[in-house]
Design an enzyme around this catalytic site. Structure first.
Site, PDB file in Angstrom:
ATOM      1  N   TYR A  64       0.863  -1.173   0.000  1.00  0.00           N
ATOM      2  CA  TYR A  64       0.000   0.000   0.000  1.00  0.00           C
ATOM      3  C   TYR A  64       0.906   1.232   0.000  1.00  0.00           C
ATOM      4  CZ  TYR A  64      -3.734  -3.196   1.553  1.00  0.00           C
ATOM      5  OH  TYR A  64      -4.640  -4.228   1.671  1.00  0.00           O
ATOM      6  N   PHE A 213     -14.004  -5.444   0.695  1.00  0.00           N
ATOM      7  CA  PHE A 213     -15.021  -4.865  -0.203  1.00  0.00           C
ATOM      8  C   PHE A 213     -16.438  -5.059   0.361  1.00  0.00           C
ATOM      9  CE2 PHE A 213     -12.110  -5.878  -4.091  1.00  0.00           C
ATOM     10  CZ  PHE A 213     -11.292  -4.811  -3.751  1.00  0.00           C
ATOM     11  N   LEU A 215     -18.935  -3.220   0.408  1.00  0.00           N
ATOM     12  CA  LEU A 215     -19.979  -2.693  -0.476  1.00  0.00           C
ATOM     13  C   LEU A 215     -19.626  -2.898  -1.943  1.00  0.00           C
ATOM     14  CD1 LEU A 215     -21.279   0.642   1.115  1.00  0.00           C
ATOM     15  CD2 LEU A 215     -22.461  -1.527   0.888  1.00  0.00           C
ATOM     16  N   GLY A 216     -18.704  -3.815  -2.230  1.00  0.00           N
ATOM     17  CA  GLY A 216     -18.261  -4.012  -3.605  1.00  0.00           C
ATOM     18  C   GLY A 216     -19.177  -4.930  -4.391  1.00  0.00           C
ATOM     19  N   PHE A 218     -22.228  -4.417  -5.880  1.00  0.00           N
ATOM     20  CA  PHE A 218     -23.680  -4.349  -5.761  1.00  0.00           C
ATOM     21  C   PHE A 218     -24.303  -3.866  -7.067  1.00  0.00           C
ATOM     22  CE2 PHE A 218     -22.743  -4.753  -1.405  1.00  0.00           C
ATOM     23  CZ  PHE A 218     -23.912  -4.937  -0.675  1.00  0.00           C
ATOM     24  N   PRO A 220     -27.621  -1.891  -8.842  1.00  0.00           N
ATOM     25  CA  PRO A 220     -28.493  -0.811  -8.348  1.00  0.00           C
ATOM     26  C   PRO A 220     -29.690  -1.336  -7.561  1.00  0.00           C
ATOM     27  CG  PRO A 220     -27.811  -0.366 -10.597  1.00  0.00           C
ATOM     28  CD  PRO A 220     -27.328  -1.744 -10.274  1.00  0.00           C
TER      29      PRO A 220
END
Length: 290
Positions: A64, A213, A215-216, A218, A220
């Site tokens: 990173y 992730f 919220l990876g 998704f 709509p």
């Protein structure tokens, strides 16, 4: 404080106990996880606030930045408070253009381990994940060769304990014939449930499962259902997604990342969010429709 952060979990075969809501340091580097942050002082403030709030599990890697995130962790927190567990990972490097390059030869893994030691300012790495697979999905095949290098580093005392990242259950089982595995870090969230069976399997053995992730991936439509639940609870979609993960399994450890103190506080507050059974069922339906 421990209840506030989702309760505690002890990595198997270790004396390392952490609060289930941790912190992922990836976003402390610059854009696209490359180069220095725009505001180094703010990055340091986020780390210090996390630890002051009870976070004692920080996820990082020397790729990173590269090097940047670990150097900021050392500047912000060294000498490290007792009980802080820093989990890093090996298996990739960065190109001069910021590209992500798989890097899993014995020589590369040894060099990466020592980069982590130097930039974190430690003599031993608490837990190290071997990063395999692609960005989101595991790649089929044996992991014996890179894992052998990790075991060598463990025998030398460079690594305390070994985890795996972006692997399938067969690879976990292969690894367990060679060494103890204390955690698995894979792509998983309420909409992406391919690891459901693995989570249940490793939970029986007390192995931590650490999703990335949250919220990876998704659609709509799926986001709409998540948003509806969040609105009804007076919470954010990210808080609901994290609360669902914490309620999914007791071996689930979260490492949400942010470079903002405000977002950090929102993330930590998610650990106190109780989802009623009816809402859990609605959220479960997102994954079933995926």
């Amino acid at each position: 404080m421990t209840t506030k952060l989702g309760g505690t979990f002890t990595f198997p075969g270790t004396q390392l106990t952490v609060n289930r809501m941790g912190y992922g340091a990836m976003q402390l580097a610059g854009p696209h996880v490359f180069g220095p942050p725009k505001d180094r002082t703010a990055a340091i403030a986020v780390l210090r606030e996390a630890v002051e709030s009870g976070v004692n599990h920080i996820d990082t890697s020397d790729f990173y930045g590269p090097h940047v995130t670990n150097q900021i962790i050392q500047e912000a927190l060294h000498p490290y408070p007792e009980g802080l567990v820093i989990v890093t990972k090996l298996g990739a490097r960065r190109g001069s253009d910021g590209s992500w390059i798989l890097s899993r030869s014995r020589e590369d893994l040894i060099a990466q381990a020592h980069d982590n030691l130097r930039n974190l300012g430690v003599e031993r790495l608490d837990i190290v994940n071997l990063r395999l697979g692609a960005v989101e999905r595991p790649a089929e095949g044996s992991i014996t060769e890179p894992l052998s290098a990790m075991i060598e580093l463990k025998k030398q005392g460079v690594i305390g304990h070994i985890g795996l990242s972006t692997v399938n259950l067969e690879q976990v089982r292969e690894a367990q014939t060679m060494t103890e595995i204390v955690c698995v870090q894979n792509f998983y969230n309420v909409a992406n449930r391919e690891d459901d069976a693995m989570i249940d399997e490793v939970a029986k053995e007390g192995i931590a499962y650490v999703p990335y992730f949250p919220l990876g991936g998704f659609s709509p439509l799926q986001s709409s259902e998540l948003n509806d639940v969040a609105t009804e609870l007076g919470a954010t979609p990210m808080q609901v997604a994290q609360a669902w993960l914490l309620q999914r399994a007791t071996n689930m450890l979260l490492i949400p990342g942010t470079s903002s103190v405000g977002h950090l506080r929102e993330n930590l507050a998610a650990a106190a969010l109780e989802l009623p059974g009816e809402m859990v069922a609605r959220l479960d339906g997102i994954g079933k429709s995926a």
